[in-house]
Write an enzyme that holds these catalytic residues in place. Structure first.
Site, PDB file in Angstrom:
ATOM      1  N   GLU A 259       0.948  -1.281  -0.042  1.00  0.00           N
ATOM      2  CA  GLU A 259       0.005  -0.039  -0.131  1.00  0.00           C
ATOM      3  C   GLU A 259       0.813   1.151   0.120  1.00  0.00           C
ATOM      4  O   GLU A 259       1.956   1.405   1.062  1.00  0.00           O
ATOM      5  CB  GLU A 259      -0.948   0.123   1.250  1.00  0.00           C
ATOM      6  CG  GLU A 259      -1.755   1.289   1.555  1.00  0.00           C
ATOM      7  CD  GLU A 259      -2.866   1.394   0.187  1.00  0.00           C
ATOM      8  OE1 GLU A 259      -3.264   0.561  -0.236  1.00  0.00           O
ATOM      9  OE2 GLU A 259      -2.989   2.718  -0.294  1.00  0.00           O
ATOM     10  N   THR A 308      -5.988   2.588  -4.924  1.00  0.00           N
ATOM     11  CA  THR A 308      -6.017   1.204  -4.899  1.00  0.00           C
ATOM     12  C   THR A 308      -6.864   0.532  -5.969  1.00  0.00           C
ATOM     13  O   THR A 308      -6.268  -0.511  -6.574  1.00  0.00           O
ATOM     14  CB  THR A 308      -6.346   0.785  -3.394  1.00  0.00           C
ATOM     15  OG1 THR A 308      -5.565   1.305  -2.459  1.00  0.00           O
ATOM     16  CG2 THR A 308      -6.225  -0.662  -3.412  1.00  0.00           C
ATOM     17  N   HIS A 425      -1.146   3.593   4.882  1.00  0.00           N
ATOM     18  CA  HIS A 425      -1.880   4.410   4.124  1.00  0.00           C
ATOM     19  C   HIS A 425      -2.117   5.722   4.921  1.00  0.00           C
ATOM     20  O   HIS A 425      -2.040   5.704   5.885  1.00  0.00           O
ATOM     21  CB  HIS A 425      -3.632   3.696   4.236  1.00  0.00           C
ATOM     22  CG  HIS A 425      -4.582   4.279   3.248  1.00  0.00           C
ATOM     23  ND1 HIS A 425      -5.163   5.457   3.640  1.00  0.00           N
ATOM     24  CD2 HIS A 425      -4.900   3.777   2.214  1.00  0.00           C
ATOM     25  CE1 HIS A 425      -5.730   5.717   2.398  1.00  0.00           C
ATOM     26  NE2 HIS A 425      -5.915   4.700   1.739  1.00  0.00           N
ATOM     27  N   HIS A 486       0.105   3.143  -5.735  1.00  0.00           N
ATOM     28  CA  HIS A 486       0.157   4.408  -6.088  1.00  0.00           C
ATOM     29  C   HIS A 486       1.167   5.125  -5.148  1.00  0.00           C
ATOM     30  O   HIS A 486       1.570   4.703  -4.039  1.00  0.00           O
ATOM     31  CB  HIS A 486      -1.297   5.059  -6.094  1.00  0.00           C
ATOM     32  CG  HIS A 486      -2.022   4.665  -5.006  1.00  0.00           C
ATOM     33  ND1 HIS A 486      -1.621   5.450  -3.718  1.00  0.00           N
ATOM     34  CD2 HIS A 486      -2.658   3.743  -4.504  1.00  0.00           C
ATOM     35  CE1 HIS A 486      -2.336   4.999  -2.782  1.00  0.00           C
ATOM     36  NE2 HIS A 486      -3.230   4.009  -3.290  1.00  0.00           N
TER      37      HIS A 486
HETATM   38  C1  GP9 Z   1      -9.130   0.195   1.489  1.00  0.00           C
HETATM   39  C2  GP9 Z   1      -7.787   0.332   0.805  1.00  0.00           C
HETATM   40  C3  GP9 Z   1      -7.390   1.914   0.524  1.00  0.00           C
HETATM   41  O1  GP9 Z   1      -9.924  -0.724   1.512  1.00  0.00           O
HETATM   42  O2  GP9 Z   1      -7.642  -0.383  -0.227  1.00  0.00           O
HETATM   43  O3  GP9 Z   1      -7.597   2.256  -0.764  1.00  0.00           O
HETATM   44  P1  GP9 Z   1      -7.081   3.869  -1.189  1.00  0.00           P
HETATM   45  O4  GP9 Z   1      -7.600   4.865  -0.417  1.00  0.00           O
HETATM   46  O5  GP9 Z   1      -5.613   3.486  -1.020  1.00  0.00           O
HETATM   47  O6  GP9 Z   1      -7.594   3.674  -2.679  1.00  0.00           O
HETATM   48 MN    MN Z   2      -3.950   2.394  -1.946  1.00  0.00          MN
END
Ligand code: GP9
Ligand code: MN
Length: 695
Positions: A259, A308, A425, A486
């Site tokens: 992530e 994501t 995140h 990303h």
């Molecule tokens: C949430 C996670 C975050 O389930 O996958 O998504 P993002 O905010 O990075 O698009």
């Molecule tokens: Mn993400």
């Protein structure tokens, strides 16, 4: 007092106010008792508290425009009842699917597996009477003359001012919602969010508008357009590299989603205040440099607002996300896809599973995954998630990977599995307790400062998981694919980051910004000896054809827009979702053209016009396919379209265990290979503190 209240209710406005209050109360009851909306703070409570008001009032105020009293009353009650039915239908649906009803589902277009049907009766509770009992009481009250139809006329101005009041309330609601969750309307993260912030009525209207728009575009699309797209694909197909083709044939695929991980974190060491260096991702770095890993140093993310979910679209369908919003949210429950799980299942008999410790309806995953052909989806409902081990995006990575093991071990091999980590995140909050300890950076930007510690936590989590794969015996038979989805640090923050990267924030330019779109991509193939760092330029759209070829599946006739990264014919121009691009020679960033190698402005601003055009065409092809749902016209003898009704994500473990029993001696799950013993005890997890004590 009592009489005054009775008198008020016996006016038309009084009755509507009463109905609004009843709806308000019932909605709040449903919010707290029926739905799990994940409310984190006081502002969210407040928004939740007020959100049923505006829409109910707006809808019921329609009755004020009706002159004939009786008809006005009937209208008010019908509108009231309709809102109740909508609320209750959502309650019933939620009890079964932990999600809200889409217009698509209401219209029966998007068939859900195992509709409510017979089980509906079992979903009823005693408390459900509460929602409807007043519908029986009102006629009685009128009959007994306790309530009377008021003959008082409502002037147009009065009616208008009631509607205007409702709209004003709605604007306030929307403003607060956007304050609490920026991008709520444009990024549509999940139905949960819309209900939480705007209520069931508004959510349904928004979903209806979106559904209508989608079907308008789709109705105009024709099979001829697919022909054009297929010609393009045939022209752009890149032949597999014979040395790489089939290198990982027959192996399990294990995707590890890093992530918000950017390429600059690879090999990065963060200096603490005392000047001591701390390697941020030691384990991922060891993978990056391993001789069995094919690592890419010029690999870019290509996502837009779908973040994501866009990365998932790119990696698993080799098509782009949409230019606005998230494809998962907008089309994931409507379109036909030819995605990795389905392709591998049909060509090589792979089973499949996605693992993620957040609610299954976030990014509409629970619906999209079915259309991708995922047989299993282990979402938050499969994990022990509590206040201490989670944050707003779900379960933290260490418990996530650890708690995944008891499910993973039951998958039949070969499998295609993806693990979506999430702790790293935004906002990169301090990992409290035993997992805190990795130093913070000391820039003036809190977000940047926290980023390295959560990256390090992700690194530890992944290391523990890979150790488990080794101990359980899965590792040797698998190809591990690591990728960053990303950026973690947004463009607006990069100037503050520049110093940490040894760059000058004063000279930081568009070429630097584009370079920050680099994310890791590594194919780790145990047993391979000829890995190494590849300098080929590529993007997320290229991953699926690359992976298929590594697994020995020729993707020549599949509807994919990317190209095998190992192919000699691979085109190294990488499209960004906004139309910018990077190639080994040129970098285009928001209208300026740079030389990629020096980062200086190109002398001839039109030097890369040809590249620009190619990029525009590739994106346009993707949009054509997705917006027109062109793959519903696609046919290929080797591949059948996916029927989402074949999948349900309830009781996945039970189904996997049943398959093991039925297959008996033929079962190829790790659990069976361990003689019907769980491998979960092999999983070792340590806190940061414990690690420091040991190391
Ligand atoms: C949430 C996670 C975050 O389930 O996958 O998504 P993002 O905010 O990075 O698009
Ligand atoms: Mn993400």
């Amino acid at each position: 007092m009592k009489n005054r209240l009775k008198g008020f209710i016996n006016t038309r406005i009084g009755l509507v106010v009463l109905l609004v209050c009843l709806l308000w109360f019932k909605s709040l009851f449903a919010y707290f008792v029926e739905f799990d909306l994940g409310i984190d703070n006081a502002l969210q409570y407040f928004i939740l508290f007020i959100n049923p008001l505006a829409s109910s009032l707006l809808i019921l105020s329609i009755s004020f425009y009706i002159r004939r009293e009786k008809l006005a009353y009937v209208t008010a009650f019908v509108l009231y009842a309709l809102q109740l039915v909508l609320l209750f239908a959502n309650i019933m649906y939620y009890r079964e699917f932990t999600d809200f009803l889409t217009v698509n589902t209401i219209l029966g277009v998007g068939k859900v597996s195992g509709g409510l049907g017979e089980s509906a009766m079992q979903l009823l509770h005693g408390r459900d009477l509460l929602y409807f009992i007043d519908l029986a009481i009102f006629p009685l009250l009128f009959w007994k003359k306790k309530l009377q139809v008021s003959t008082q006329k409502i002037r147009a101005r009065r009616a208008l001012s009631m509607s205007a009041l409702a709209l004003l309330l709605f604007s306030g609601n929307l403003f607060l919602a956007e304050t609490s969750r920026t991008g709520l309307l444009t990024r549509n993260f999940s139905r949960n969010y819309l209900v939480k912030y705007l209520g069931v009525n508004v959510y349904t209207v928004l979903d209806g508008i979106q559904t209508y728009n989608t079907y308008q575009v789709r109705a105009e699309a024709s099979p001829n357009e697919l022909v054009e797209v297929q010609d393009y694909m045939a022209d752009h197909f890149a032949q597999p590299n014979p040395e790489m083709f089939g290198l990982a044939e027959g192996k399990n695929v294990i995707y590890i989603h890093l992530e918000s991980t950017q390429q600059f974190v690879i090999d990065y060491k963060l200096k603490d205040e005392a000047g001591v260096e701390h390697e941020v991702m030691p384990f991922v770095n060891s993978m990056y440099h391993d001789k069995s890993t094919f690592s890419f140093e010029n690999f870019y993310h290509q996502v837009s607002a779908g973040k994501t979910s866009d990365a998932e679209t790119l990696l698993e369908t080799s098509l782009f996300g949409l230019s606005q919003g998230s494809l998962f949210s907008q089309l994931g429950d409507k379109n036909t896809f030819y995605a990795a799980p389905a392709i591998l299942n049909q060509t090589k008999g792979y089973s499949s599973a996605a693992f993620h410790g957040n609610a299954g309806n976030f990014w509409n995953r629970n619906e999209t995954y079915k259309r991708f052909g995922y047989q299993n989806f282990f979402d938050a409902s499969y994990y022990d998630v509590n206040e201490d081990n989670s944050f707003q995006y779900g379960l933290h990575d260490k418990p996530f990977f650890q708690q995944s093991a008891p499910y993973l071990e039951h998958l039949q091999q070969p499998f295609y599995a993806k693990f979506i980590a999430v702790s790293n995140h935004y906002p990169y909050a301090d990992l409290e307790g035993d997992n805190a300890g990795f130093p913070m950076a000391t820039t003036e930007d809190k977000t940047i400062n926290g980023y390295f510690a959560t990256e390090n936590y992700l690194d530890q989590s992944v290391e523990e998981f890979v150790n488990y794969l080794k101990d359980s015996g899965l590792y040797e038979n698998s190809i591990l694919v690591f990728y960053g989805d990303h950026y973690g640090i947004s463009e607006s923050r990069n100037k503050n980051l520049a110093g940490l990267l040894g760059e000058d924030s004063e000279t930081w330019n568009g070429a630097n910004q584009a370079e920050m779109q680099k994310v890791p991509l590594m194919f780790h193939i145990p047993g391979a000896e000829n890995g190494g760092i590849q300098s080929t330029y590529g993007g997320q759209v290229d991953v699926l054809p690359t992976l298929l070829h590594l697994l020995g599946v020729n993707s020549q006739d599949y509807p994919l827009l990317g190209q095998d990264l190992f192919s000699a014919e691979h085109n190294q121009t990488v499209a960004f979702r906004n139309g910018d691009f990077v190639s080994p020679e040129y970098t285009s960033h928001r209208g300026s053209l740079y030389q990629t190698q020096t980062g200086e402005l190109a002398e001839d601003a039109s030097a890369a016009d040809g590249l620009k055009e190619a990029v525009t065409t590739q994106l346009a092809m993707s949009d054509k396919i997705n917006n027109g749902d062109l793959l519903r016209f696609y046919s290929n003898e080797q591949l059948a379209p996916v029927d989402p009704a074949d999948f349900s994500y309830k009781n996945s473990l039970g189904r996997l265990e049943k398959a093991e029993t039925e297959l008996a001696g033929e079962s190829r799950s790790v659990y069976s290979q361990h003689g019907g013993q769980t491998t979960a005890p092999l999983y070792e997890t340590k806190t940061y503190q414990e690690r420091q004590g040991i190391e």
